[in-house]
Enzyme design. Structure first.
Site, PDB file in Angstrom:
ATOM      1  N   GLY A  46      57.778  -7.684  39.987  1.00 17.92           N
ATOM      2  CA  GLY A  46      59.135  -7.748  40.503  1.00 17.92           C
ATOM      3  C   GLY A  46      60.029  -6.852  39.666  1.00 17.92           C
ATOM      4  N   GLN A  51      67.927  -4.067  36.263  1.00 17.02           N
ATOM      5  CA  GLN A  51      66.967  -3.612  35.267  1.00 17.02           C
ATOM      6  C   GLN A  51      66.877  -2.091  35.194  1.00 17.02           C
ATOM      7  OE1 GLN A  51      63.840  -6.604  36.688  1.00 17.02           O
ATOM      8  NE2 GLN A  51      63.364  -6.328  34.507  1.00 17.02           N
ATOM      9  N   CYS A  98      58.642  -9.925  30.936  1.00 16.35           N
ATOM     10  CA  CYS A  98      59.763  -9.285  31.606  1.00 16.35           C
ATOM     11  C   CYS A  98      59.771  -7.809  31.227  1.00 16.35           C
ATOM     12  CB  CYS A  98      61.076  -9.940  31.192  1.00 16.35           C
ATOM     13  SG  CYS A  98      62.532  -9.222  31.983  1.00 16.35           S
ATOM     14  N   LEU A  99      59.965  -6.964  32.219  1.00 18.90           N
ATOM     15  CA  LEU A  99      60.017  -5.531  31.956  1.00 18.90           C
ATOM     16  C   LEU A  99      61.237  -5.147  31.132  1.00 18.90           C
ATOM     17  CD1 LEU A  99      58.838  -4.273  35.453  1.00 18.90           C
ATOM     18  CD2 LEU A  99      57.490  -4.452  33.346  1.00 18.90           C
ATOM     19  N   HIS A 140      62.575 -15.609  38.666  1.00 18.44           N
ATOM     20  CA  HIS A 140      62.750 -14.646  37.575  1.00 18.44           C
ATOM     21  C   HIS A 140      63.661 -13.496  38.029  1.00 18.44           C
ATOM     22  CE1 HIS A 140      61.156 -12.411  33.966  1.00 18.44           C
ATOM     23  NE2 HIS A 140      61.654 -11.419  34.672  1.00 18.44           N
ATOM     24  N   GLU A 141      63.364 -12.927  39.199  1.00 20.27           N
ATOM     25  CA  GLU A 141      64.154 -11.793  39.682  1.00 20.27           C
ATOM     26  C   GLU A 141      65.559 -12.221  40.084  1.00 20.27           C
ATOM     27  OE1 GLU A 141      63.054  -8.926  38.965  1.00 20.27           O
ATOM     28  OE2 GLU A 141      61.085  -9.728  38.472  1.00 20.27           O
ATOM     29  N   HIS A 144      67.865 -12.331  37.195  1.00 24.16           N
ATOM     30  CA  HIS A 144      68.391 -11.019  36.805  1.00 24.16           C
ATOM     31  C   HIS A 144      69.693 -10.702  37.536  1.00 24.16           C
ATOM     32  CE1 HIS A 144      65.511  -9.299  34.049  1.00 24.16           C
ATOM     33  NE2 HIS A 144      64.501  -9.607  34.843  1.00 24.16           N
TER      34      HIS A 144
END
Length: 187
Positions: A46, A51, A98-99, A140-141, A144
Site C-alpha cells: 500500500g 508518503q 511502513c515505507l 494502515h493506509e 496515513h
C-alpha cells in the site's frame, strides 16, 4: 509514470491530515499511476499520497491473499469502518512495516474486520469488506491520510526504540526521503 521518492517519518506532510480530492482529472490519474509504480518498486502492499509528498486523500493497495485472490486498487476520498481491535499485546503475526519508516517492523494490534468505501479512478463509488491482512492494509493506509504513522500507535516500549532509531538515522525531521530501486531501505 514515475517512481517517486518516499518521505520518511518527520516530514510535515506525513503528520498532517490530507485534503479531499475535488476532481479526478489527468493530474490525479498521473499521481495514481505514479503511486502504483512507486508501491511496486518499493516493494509495498500500500502507498498513500502523503508518503510521496502529496497531501491528498488517496491511497493505492496491492496484495495477494492466501487463496491467491489479487487485491489491487485505488481509494480516493475513502471512508473506513472497523471492528474493535482485540485486547492484549500483539503477537509475531501482527507485525507490520511502513515505507515511511523503512526497514523496521513492529507488532501492532489492528481490527480484524474493516469496510472500505471509496471512489475509483472512474469516479465510481465502491465498497470492500475486508478481513485479516487486507483489513490491516486499509487501516494502515487510511491512517496515513489522517496524518498518523503506525509508529504513532505503538506502545511505550516500542516508542522508545523508534525514537532511538530516528536519532541514529537522522530521521524525525523534515526533508528525509528514500528512492525505491536506488536506496536499500525496504519497509
Amino acid at each position: 509514470m514515475a517512481v517517486l521518492p518516499i518521505r520518511i517519518s518527520g516530514d510535515p506532510v506525513l503528520h498532517s491530515p490530507a485534503k479531499p480530492v475535488d476532481e479526478i482529472d489527468d493530474e490525479i490519474r498521473r499521481l495514481v499511476a505514479d503511486l502504483f509504480e512507486t508501491m511496486d518498486a518499493a516493494p509495498g502492499v500500500g502507498l498513500a499520497a502523503p508518503q510521496v509528498g502529496v497531501g491528498l486523500r488517496i491511497f493505492t493497495y496491492g496484495w495477494v491473499d492466501e487463496s491467491d485472490t489479487r487485491w489491487r486498487g485505488v481509494a480516493i476520498n475513502p471512508e473506513l469502518w472497523i471492528s474493535p481491535p482485540p485486547a492484549g499485546e500483539p503477537d509475531v503475526h501482527e507485525e507490520e512495516g511502513c515505507l515511511s519508516f523503512p526497514g523496521e517492523r513492529f507488532g501492532l494490534r489492528r481490527a480484524e474486520h474493516a469496510i472500505l468505501r471509496a471512489t475509483d479512478l472512474d469516479g465510481e463509488r465502491y465498497e470492500i469488506e475486508a478481513h485479516g491482512w487486507l483489513a490491516r492494509i486499509f487501516q494502515h493506509e487510511y491512517d496515513h491520510l489522517d496524518g498518523t504513522l503506525y509508529i504513532d500507535r505503538l506502545g511505550e516500549r516500542d516508542q522508545k526504540i523508534v525514537a532511538k532509531i530516528e536519532r541514529k538515522l537522522g530521521w524525525g525531521r523534515p526533508g528525509q526521503q528514500w528512492m525505491p530501486g536506488v536506496d536499500n531501505l525496504e519497509g
